[in-house]
Design a protein around this motif. Structure first.
Motif, short mmCIF file in Angstrom:
data_model
loop_
_atom_site.label_atom_id
_atom_site.label_comp_id
_atom_site.label_asym_id
_atom_site.label_seq_id
_atom_site.Cartn_x
_atom_site.Cartn_y
_atom_site.Cartn_z
N GLU A 1 0.85 -1.19 0.00
CA GLU A 1 0.00 0.00 0.00
C GLU A 1 0.88 1.24 0.00
O GLU A 1 1.83 1.35 0.78
N VAL A 2 0.58 2.17 -0.91
CA VAL A 2 1.34 3.41 -1.05
C VAL A 2 0.35 4.56 -0.98
O VAL A 2 -0.81 4.44 -1.39
N ARG A 3 0.79 5.71 -0.47
CA ARG A 3 -0.12 6.84 -0.35
C ARG A 3 -0.57 7.36 -1.71
O ARG A 3 -1.73 7.70 -1.92
N THR A 4 0.37 7.41 -2.66
CA THR A 4 0.03 7.87 -4.01
C THR A 4 -0.29 6.65 -4.89
O THR A 4 -0.08 5.51 -4.47
N ALA A 5 -0.80 6.87 -6.07
CA ALA A 5 -1.18 5.76 -6.96
C ALA A 5 0.04 4.95 -7.37
O ALA A 5 1.12 5.48 -7.61
N ILE A 6 -0.14 3.61 -7.44
CA ILE A 6 0.94 2.71 -7.86
C ILE A 6 0.92 2.58 -9.37
O ILE A 6 -0.13 2.36 -9.97
N ASP A 7 2.10 2.72 -10.01
CA ASP A 7 2.21 2.54 -11.46
C ASP A 7 2.38 1.05 -11.77
O ASP A 7 1.59 0.46 -12.49
N ASN A 8 3.43 0.43 -11.20
CA ASN A 8 3.64 -1.00 -11.42
C ASN A 8 4.43 -1.60 -10.27
O ASN A 8 5.11 -0.90 -9.52
N VAL A 9 4.32 -2.92 -10.15
CA VAL A 9 5.06 -3.67 -9.14
C VAL A 9 5.71 -4.86 -9.83
O VAL A 9 5.03 -5.64 -10.51
N LEU A 10 7.03 -4.97 -9.68
CA LEU A 10 7.78 -6.09 -10.26
C LEU A 10 8.05 -7.10 -9.15
O LEU A 10 8.57 -6.75 -8.09
N ILE A 11 7.69 -8.36 -9.38
CA ILE A 11 7.89 -9.43 -8.41
C ILE A 11 8.99 -10.35 -8.93
O ILE A 11 8.93 -10.84 -10.06
N GLN A 12 10.02 -10.59 -8.09
CA GLN A 12 11.13 -11.47 -8.47
C GLN A 12 11.39 -12.45 -7.34
O GLN A 12 11.33 -12.09 -6.16
N SER A 13 11.64 -13.71 -7.68
CA SER A 13 11.89 -14.73 -6.66
C SER A 13 13.01 -15.65 -7.10
O SER A 13 13.10 -16.01 -8.28
N ASP A 14 13.87 -16.03 -6.12
CA ASP A 14 14.95 -16.98 -6.44
C ASP A 14 14.57 -18.42 -6.06
O ASP A 14 15.42 -19.30 -6.04
N VAL A 15 13.28 -18.63 -5.73
CA VAL A 15 12.76 -19.99 -5.50
C VAL A 15 11.44 -20.14 -6.26
O VAL A 15 10.76 -19.14 -6.53
N PRO A 16 11.08 -21.37 -6.63
CA PRO A 16 9.81 -21.55 -7.37
C PRO A 16 8.61 -21.21 -6.51
O PRO A 16 8.47 -21.70 -5.39
N ILE A 17 7.75 -20.32 -7.00
CA ILE A 17 6.48 -19.99 -6.33
C ILE A 17 5.40 -19.83 -7.39
O ILE A 17 5.70 -19.58 -8.56
N ASP A 18 4.15 -19.97 -6.96
CA ASP A 18 3.00 -19.74 -7.84
C ASP A 18 2.31 -18.44 -7.43
O ASP A 18 2.14 -18.17 -6.24
N LEU A 19 1.91 -17.64 -8.42
CA LEU A 19 1.09 -16.46 -8.17
C LEU A 19 -0.36 -16.84 -8.43
O LEU A 19 -0.70 -17.28 -9.54
N LEU A 20 -1.22 -16.70 -7.41
CA LEU A 20 -2.62 -17.09 -7.53
C LEU A 20 -3.51 -15.87 -7.79
O LEU A 20 -3.13 -14.74 -7.47
N ASP A 21 -4.69 -16.11 -8.34
CA ASP A 21 -5.64 -15.02 -8.61
C ASP A 21 -6.22 -14.47 -7.32
O ASP A 21 -6.52 -15.21 -6.38
N VAL A 22 -6.40 -13.15 -7.27
CA VAL A 22 -7.04 -12.48 -6.14
C VAL A 22 -8.19 -11.65 -6.69
O VAL A 22 -7.99 -10.83 -7.59
N ASP A 23 -9.40 -11.85 -6.13
CA ASP A 23 -10.59 -11.12 -6.62
C ASP A 23 -10.43 -9.61 -6.51
O ASP A 23 -10.88 -8.86 -7.37
N LYS A 24 -9.77 -9.14 -5.41
CA LYS A 24 -9.65 -7.71 -5.17
C LYS A 24 -8.63 -7.05 -6.09
O LYS A 24 -8.52 -5.84 -6.14
N ASN A 25 -7.85 -7.86 -6.81
CA ASN A 25 -6.74 -7.34 -7.61
C ASN A 25 -7.18 -7.11 -9.06
O ASN A 25 -7.54 -8.03 -9.77
N SER A 26 -7.15 -5.82 -9.50
CA SER A 26 -7.56 -5.49 -10.87
C SER A 26 -6.35 -5.21 -11.77
O SER A 26 -6.51 -4.81 -12.91
N ALA A 27 -5.13 -5.40 -11.23
CA ALA A 27 -3.92 -5.13 -12.01
C ALA A 27 -3.72 -6.19 -13.10
O ALA A 27 -4.16 -7.33 -12.97
N VAL A 28 -3.05 -5.79 -14.19
CA VAL A 28 -2.75 -6.70 -15.30
C VAL A 28 -1.35 -7.26 -15.09
O VAL A 28 -0.39 -6.51 -14.92
#
Length: 660
Positions: A399-426
């Motif tokens: 959460e940021v006070r101003t609008a978020i442009d983008n978020v880059l996610i990086q991991s050095d271990v295998p993980i799965d990103l799951l769908d979240v209903d509240k998330n409208s980001a592409v």
């Protein structure tokens, strides 16, 4: 009885921390109250509402970040003195803004939580608890895990001093002096404590707690043991609880429970049968609710819920109706008030636009000068990385006070990103080179305009541990980015237990129904001991029955996921038959049911696409680990195991484990 509340935004200050807003008491019932709050710029502001406008009573100069704000005063008198915690200092102000106290606690860490009762001051830093009386040190305690909140049962009602600490290891620690009287295990990491009904309830011993995974409970803190009264589970998967208050917003003479969550949800629970609370009202805001209070701010005679949000908005949910029945003269007056307000807002916008242009010119001149220093804009991030034990996943909230442009996610271990209903980001994924740089995931979330809060859901693989990094870029100029790191632990999907033998020295005994858990522990402990050149002796004892027991525990989940996958595969074919035949009368009841629930089935399958593969992976690891402890390598038999899983039958699977 239905509760209808209208929203009114009063004022915006700087970014706020948890529990930093209070309403000052008044002598007259249901008279308008002053609001006082402190922000992360170090400013304390007190204001009241007059003709729909926020009128300041006092405002201090900026300073160190304010982490807590409490009201105090002599016992059994109106609590109207204002105390704030900033860094390691406590400052006190009168309701008119005159500073009467500046107390340097000499704590080595910044104060995280504070509670005041008469002349007694209870403070906690990350791990340290201190009790002061008239600014003189009284008691001290060092906690084994982080302290999230501190409170004391009402001394005026119980004639005993009983402080309680809310600790990250899912424990409430009840103190007597500098010692722990007893510990209370709660269902999740407790984030906030409050006295039931504001005074401890009927007994004076009632203590409310809220957890980071969204649970709420009431415990009676007696002198000998805790009595668990009730607990509300978080079945709707809402956010963690940051603040609670007791106030009769329903107007039935019984105080209701007001709750603010970190996903922006505001809830009102009433006590209809005086036992367990019942949800009567909820409303979603766009950002986390850091403070909540019941009172009267906007207009005399109209109760409301007053909220402070992360970005500094002070908002009221008021019982005052938005549309009033009025005669022609009253309607004219309302229209004139609205016109005046619109005119005032327009002039304020023009002033702000002019100020922005001035600041932009100043920035360009300073950045282009030869003596220009780095002028990268700073911004604060409110983040949370918590385990959801119900579906074995992690929730990452940014959460940021101003609008978020983008978020880059990086991991050095295998993980799965799951769908979240509240998330409208592409989201978009980039290919990774796992062999040369251990980069298993690179994903970018591009946020829609005005998105200030992003929630991600992550599932890890036990035994594979490392670091997840989030690069957050807001919509501000010049472009700047902050990185946050989150550790994925070897037993990432396990939760701490509290049944530990403290008499053991230099020895640890680990027990689990799952052999794979013991295998992960053995590998990690051996690796860490080798890295630190520590001599470590490991012995193990395997119970053959545990393998069958673990397979039986996995069975219902595996059977459900296999059935779900089978039904989803049939949906398209059944729809084609339905179109061809014109109806579904010729289908069996089972197939008709699949068609009726098609959308729900596909939605559920889409939310957890890799769940079946994860269960296959758990069973495969169990198979390999069982024989690894016997000194046998059975990896060549894994394809045969996968064939059995594809045509799954529980007895056949158990027989394969026994025969291999």
């Amino acid at each position: 009885m239905d509760l209808t509340l209208s929203r009114a935004d009063y004022l915006q200050v700087g970014v706020t921390s948890q529990k930093t807003m209070k309403l000052l008491p008044t002598s007259r019932q249901r008279a308008t109250q002053k609001v006082v709050l402190g922000d992360q710029d170090g400013v304390v502001i007190c204001f009241g509402m007059k003709k729909g406008e926020a009128v300041p009573v006092f405002k201090t100069l900026p300073g160190q970040k304010i982490s807590r704000l409490e009201l105090g005063g002599a016992v059994n008198t109106p609590q109207e003195k204002i105390f704030i915690a900033a860094g390691s200092e406590i400052r006190g102000f009168t309701k008119r803004g005159k500073q009467f106290l500046s107390f340097e606690t000499n704590l080595t860490e910044s104060i995280k939580a504070m509670y005041i009762s008469g002349s007694d001051l209870f403070l906690s830093a990350s791990y340290i608890y201190n009790h002061y009386c008239d600014c003189k040190d009284q008691n001290y305690y060092l906690s084994g895990d982080k302290i999230n909140d501190v409170i004391c049962l009402p001394v005026e009602r119980l004639s005993r001093m009983t402080p309680v600490l809310a600790c990250q290891d899912r424990v409430l620690r009840v103190l007597q002096g500098s010692d722990v009287m007893y510990e209370i295990e709660v269902p999740g990491p407790p984030t906030v404590l409050a006295l039931h009904n504001g005074d401890g309830g009927d007994s004076g011993e009632g203590l409310l707690f809220g957890t980071s995974d969204g649970r709420l409970g009431l415990i009676q803190i007696t002198t000998s043991k805790p009595i668990h009264k009730w607990e509300i589970r978080n079945d709707k998967k809402r956010g963690g609880i940051l603040c609670v208050d007791s106030f009769d917003i329903m107007g039935d003479g019984v105080k209701d429970l007001l709750v603010g969550r970190d996903d922006g949800m505001v809830e009102v629970y009433s006590f209809e049968n005086a036992n367990e609370p019942v949800l009567r009202f909820d409303q979603m805001l766009s950002e986390s609710v850091t403070s909540i209070q019941g009172g009267c701010v906007g207009k005399d005679g109209y109760d409301e819920i007053v909220l402070a949000t992360y970005s500094g908005w002070v908002t009221g949910l008021t019982t005052e109706p938005t549309h009033k029945e009025s005669g022609p003269g009253e309607e004219l007056k309302l229209n004139q008030e609205m016109q005046n307000k619109i005119s005032s807002l327009r002039s304020e916008i023009e002033h702000l636009q002019f100020k922005v242009l001035q600041e932009r010119e100043n920035y360009q001149q300073s950045s282009q000068s030869s003596q220009a220093k780095s002028t990268v804009p700073s911004f604060s991030i409110n983040d949370k990385f918590t385990l959801n034990k119900e579906d074995a996943s992690y929730s990452l909230v940014l959460e940021v006070r101003t609008a978020i442009d983008n978020v880059l996610i990086q991991s050095d271990v295998p993980i799965d990103l799951l769908d979240v209903d509240k998330n409208s980001a592409v989201v978009s994924f980039s290919s990774c080179d796992t062999e040369s740089n251990d980069n298993f995931l690179l994903a970018t979330y591009r946020c829609q305009a005005n998105t200030t809060r992003l929630e991600l859901k992550i599932r890890s693989i036990e035994g594979q541990y490392g670091t997840l990094q989030a690069y957050v870029t807001p919509r501000i100029q010049p472009k700047t980015c902050q990185v946050r790191q989150y550790h994925i632990k070897p037993l990432s999907l396990h939760q701490r237990t509290h049944f530990i033998d403290h008499d053991r020295k230099g020895e640890g005994v680990f027990k689990s129904d799952n052999i794979s858990t013991i295998s992960i522990l053995k590998d990690v402990l051996s690796k860490e001991a080798t890295k630190r050149k520590i001599n470590l002796n490991i012995s193990y004892e395997i119970n053959e029955v545990s393998v069958k027991h673990t397979l039986k525990l996995i069975h219902p989940k595996l059977e459900y996921q296999l059935l779900l996958a089978k039904k989803v595969q049939l949906v398209d074919a059944l729809k084609e038959l339905q179109v061809h035949e014109g109806n579904t009368d010729f289908l069996t009841p089972e197939y008709r049911c699949i068609l009726e629930e098609a959308d729900h089935l596909q939605e559920e399958y889409k939310k957890q696409p890799a769940h079946l593969e994860r269960l296959y992976g758990m069973i495969t690891d169990l198979f390999i680990d069982k024989f690894k402890f016997k000194g046998t390598n059975v990896k060549t038999k894994v394809p045969m195991l996968l064939e059995i899983l594809d045509s799954y039958d529980q007895n056949t699977l158990i027989s394969f484990f026994d025969a291999a």
